[in-house]
Enzyme design. Structure first.
Site, mmCIF file in Angstrom:
data_model
loop_
_atom_site.group_PDB
_atom_site.id
_atom_site.type_symbol
_atom_site.label_atom_id
_atom_site.label_comp_id
_atom_site.label_asym_id
_atom_site.label_seq_id
_atom_site.Cartn_x
_atom_site.Cartn_y
_atom_site.Cartn_z
ATOM 1 N N GLU A 58 42.645 51.032 55.553
ATOM 2 C CA GLU A 58 42.112 50.152 56.583
ATOM 3 C C GLU A 58 41.438 51.043 57.624
ATOM 4 O OE1 GLU A 58 44.924 47.698 58.701
ATOM 5 O OE2 GLU A 58 43.307 46.748 59.839
ATOM 6 N N ARG A 284 56.375 56.679 50.333
ATOM 7 C CA ARG A 284 55.402 57.284 51.217
ATOM 8 C C ARG A 284 55.867 58.672 51.626
ATOM 9 N NH1 ARG A 284 53.601 53.512 54.738
ATOM 10 N NH2 ARG A 284 52.975 54.973 56.328
ATOM 11 N N LYS A 294 49.561 55.429 61.702
ATOM 12 C CA LYS A 294 48.342 55.348 62.517
ATOM 13 C C LYS A 294 48.646 54.764 63.891
ATOM 14 C CE LYS A 294 45.947 53.664 58.990
ATOM 15 N NZ LYS A 294 44.880 52.982 58.257
HETATM 16 P P1 ATP Z 1 50.001 53.745 58.536
HETATM 17 O O1 ATP Z 1 51.403 53.322 58.255
HETATM 18 O O2 ATP Z 1 49.851 55.190 58.824
HETATM 19 O O3 ATP Z 1 49.312 52.887 59.531
HETATM 20 P P2 ATP Z 1 48.821 52.295 56.423
HETATM 21 O O4 ATP Z 1 49.606 52.193 55.174
HETATM 22 O O5 ATP Z 1 48.770 51.136 57.308
HETATM 23 O O6 ATP Z 1 49.269 53.607 57.152
HETATM 24 P P3 ATP Z 1 46.317 52.158 55.133
HETATM 25 O O7 ATP Z 1 44.983 52.514 55.654
HETATM 26 O O8 ATP Z 1 46.615 50.750 54.857
HETATM 27 O O9 ATP Z 1 47.362 52.750 56.155
HETATM 28 O O10 ATP Z 1 46.662 53.064 53.869
HETATM 29 C C1 ATP Z 1 45.814 53.287 52.784
HETATM 30 C C2 ATP Z 1 46.637 53.726 51.614
HETATM 31 O O11 ATP Z 1 47.343 54.919 51.915
HETATM 32 C C3 ATP Z 1 47.666 52.688 51.245
HETATM 33 O O12 ATP Z 1 47.673 52.539 49.849
HETATM 34 C C4 ATP Z 1 48.945 53.263 51.753
HETATM 35 O O13 ATP Z 1 50.017 52.809 51.003
HETATM 36 C C5 ATP Z 1 48.714 54.756 51.624
HETATM 37 N N1 ATP Z 1 49.528 55.478 52.588
HETATM 38 C C6 ATP Z 1 49.588 55.291 53.919
HETATM 39 N N2 ATP Z 1 50.497 56.106 54.496
HETATM 40 C C7 ATP Z 1 51.044 56.834 53.485
HETATM 41 C C8 ATP Z 1 52.049 57.843 53.427
HETATM 42 N N3 ATP Z 1 52.696 58.279 54.506
HETATM 43 N N4 ATP Z 1 52.341 58.359 52.211
HETATM 44 C C9 ATP Z 1 51.701 57.941 51.104
HETATM 45 N N5 ATP Z 1 50.750 57.004 51.099
HETATM 46 C C10 ATP Z 1 50.417 56.443 52.272
HETATM 47 MG MG MG Z 2 48.013 49.252 56.218
#
Ligand code: ATP
Ligand code: MG
Length: 587
Positions: A58, A284, A294
């Site tokens: 995102e 994760r 984020k």
């Molecule tokens: P955050 O929790 O940091 O806001 P998010 O999951 O909301 O991260 P996205 O932009 O939706 O952020 O993530 C894009 C992809 O990266 C998704 O498939 C998510 O599952 C993966 N991802 C995000 N954070 C991690 C992490 N710490 N380890 C592994 N994969 C991750």
């Molecule tokens: Mg997300």
């Protein structure tokens, strides 16, 4: 959260995480449970033998090292199975998304070494299609417009132990639902007045299935679709359909989406779609002494705890890049941590190990003095300058040697001298002899001090001309070798030293009444403005990496550095704390 002991691996290839990676059939890439699932799918002839993944960020912030894990996993699997990986922006929340983030994400993925060719997609490009799917659900009697307030919806939802209750609007006719949904789109209602919900089961033990919201009214302009829409689809509705539209075969996401999988499947099972991808969850990445969310990272930026998303202390890809990390070291790290099904905390020392290992092989060695102390060699001819030969990289003989000027006035490191040394201090002290790297033995004969403060401001030494190159013909030994620069030849530089951003191993675990920022390390940045580096570094370019002998690996800052006054970021010290951690682990 816990680390599993990893003692059975040879020192040269440490791994972390709770699943031990194993060499796969070819013995090249490391396999994991996801690859095993794909192998089985291929064996069973699923998806016509296709493997198609996606990385779906995102654009509401910069990517961090956790995203790197997902990027390496998705692009890595596609590459190894001769498949494809899409880059898809999951951009359904207009209030938080920006073009700046889109641009940084593309730069980061490319920098990591991955290529999505022309497969750059945006969920917002599917808005019309998603709307049509929503209409399809309404027509099938599987979605309805609800007019409860957000608060009421929460109250009706029930709890983990109690079932929810049906909304009084749940049995609206298809015609009424269609009419209301159309008018929602037309902008006739205010935010929150209505939502579109799936009609599943308010008594489901899985709360996600208790008539989840599919669409909400949000009168906010979108960075791509402008004011065209005032209703936006929710993640759970958008994600599975975007995957389906792109004919993804394996939709890899993090563990917190495990309970959403039932909804992912429900949406695709209840619509006429050609492709039903398989959602697979993995753990994760959590990294010690930092935060990987984020939402938290944006706070650090906005509240000025760091200087922007690319601050070298940030765990963002942009921050790591600026700090001096290489794409190879990050990919290597992601391979070593492996992919597991249970959450774990990876020690940041492993990340540091990976960059040290990479730079050891390729970073040229140079000499630089962080806190200069002037040394005058009393018996060295005043106008003489010698060009001494120094090895560029002992790990890579093909890089050869360079000349380093030596003269009567030098700088050494302040803390390489002690006037009154304790027993275990073997470096320079009054009357003591040490070696200057690539040069001579010198002996300290006099200490000059500031009469007011008593601070040592210069040393007078003598050198032994017979020790040129670093050894004495009479076989006498010295206990220390110091780095140095020639004072009249050296280049002034600024050096920035970094330490962990947080003092607490897991800053996400907060004590009552505290905020995670409470655990910020007040000493995470130290700026040294008056350093001296050897003249071969004149004109060095932003992003170049070096080993400053005895001090660590450094990278020319890409933002603040000027040719006349370079700025170096210390990427990492030479101390291998990871090896220590491994040794300390119970066998
Ligand atoms: P955050 O929790 O940091 O806001 P998010 O999951 O909301 O991260 P996205 O932009 O939706 O952020 O993530 C894009 C992809 O990266 C998704 O498939 C998510 O599952 C993966 N991802 C995000 N954070 C991690 C992490 N710490 N380890 C592994 N994969 C991750
Ligand atoms: Mg997300």
């Amino acid at each position: 959260m816990e680390n599993s002991p990893i003692d059975s691996f040879p020192d040269s290839t440490p791994t972390a995480g709770n699943e031990r990676p194993q060499p796969d059939r070819e013995g090249t890439a490391l396999t994991n449970f996801i690859r095993q699932m794909i192998d089985e799918d291929l064996k069973a002839g699923k998806n016509d033998g296709r493997v198609h993944t996606r990385f779906p960020p995102e654009p509401n912030g910069y990517l961090h090292i956790g995203h790197a894990k997902s990027i390496c996993l998705n692009f890595g699997i596609a590459a190894d199975y001769n498949g494809m990986c899409n880059l898809r922006f999951d951009d359904t929340d207009p209030s938080k998304e920006e073009v700046e983030y889109v641009d940084s994400i593309k730069q980061n993925v490319r920098w990591l070494g991955f290529d999505w060719a022309d497969r750059e997609y945006y969920a917002s490009d599917y808005f019309e299609q998603l709307y049509a799917y929503a209409v399809q659900l309404i027509k099938a009697g599987k979605a309805y417009v609800d007019s409860l307030s957000a608060k009421e919806i929460r109250q009706y939802r029930g709890t983990l132990t109690e079932p929810g209750r049906n909304s009084p609007y749940r049995d609206r006719s298809v015609a009424e639902n269609l009419n209301l949904f159309e008018r929602m789109r037309a902008g006739e209602f205010a935010d929150g007045e209505h939502v579109l919900r799936a009609k599943i089961d308010m008594a489901s033990p899985n709360i996600v299935l208790r008539d989840p919201t599919l669409y909400r009214i949000k009168k906010v302009a979108h960075y791509r679709t402008g004011a065209r829409w005032c209703i936006y689809p929710m993640y759970d509705f958008t994600h599975c359909l975007s995957d389906s539209i792109e004919r993804i075969t394996h939709s890899l996401c993090t563990l917190e989406f495990e309970i959403n999988r039932a909804l992912y499947d429900w949406v695709l099972d209840n619509l006429e779609v050609e492709c039903h991808p398989q959602q697979i969850e993995f753990a994760r990445l959590n990294l010690s002494h930092t935060v990987l969310s984020k939402r938290k990272l944006i706070q650090l930026v906005e509240k000025g705890h760091v200087k922007g998303w690319n601050d070298p202390r940030m765990p963002t890809i942009s921050g790591l890049q600026r700090r001096g990390y290489t794409p190879e070291s990050i990919r290597n790290f992601c391979e070593r941590i492996g992919v597991a099904k249970a959450d774990s905390m990876v020690d940041i020392a492993l990340l540091e190990y990976c960059i040290r290992e990479d730079l050891n092989l390729r970073a040229p060695r140079v000499m630089g003095v962080l806190r200069p102390l002037r040394v005058v060699i009393d018996n060295y001819p005043p106008d003489q300058v010698e060009e001494l030969e120094a090895i560029n990289n002992p790990e890579d003989p093909s890089t050869g040697t360079r000349k380093v000027p030596f003269s009567r006035e030098l700088y050494i490191e302040k803390d390489d001298f002690m006037e009154d040394p304790p027993k275990k201090f073997f470096r320079l002290a009054p009357g003591r002899e040490v070696r200057l790297r690539y040069a001579y033995f010198i002996k300290c004969v006099k200490v000059v001090k500031d009469p007011q403060s008593g601070e040592v401001t210069a040393l007078h030494c003598t050198y032994d001309p017979a020790t040129r190159g670093g050894s004495a013909p009479d076989g006498r030994k010295v206990k220390a070798t110091l780095h140095w620069v020639s004072a009249p030849h050296a280049l002034a530089a600024e050096v920035r030293l970094y330490d962990h951003l947080f003092i607490k191993e897991n800053p996400n675990e907060v004590e009552e009444g505290r905020d995670f920022t409470h655990y910020l390390n007040p000493h995470s940045l130290e700026i040294l403005k008056d350093c001296r580096v050897e003249p071969s570094l004149a004109g060095t370019a932003p992003g170049r990496r070096y080993q400053f002998e005895r001090l660590g690996y450094f990278c020319v800052d890409a933002v603040d550095s000027f040719p006349a006054k370079p700025v170096f970021n210390r990427t990492v010290t030479l101390r291998d704390t990871w090896a220590k951690i491994q040794k300390a682990r119970p066998k």
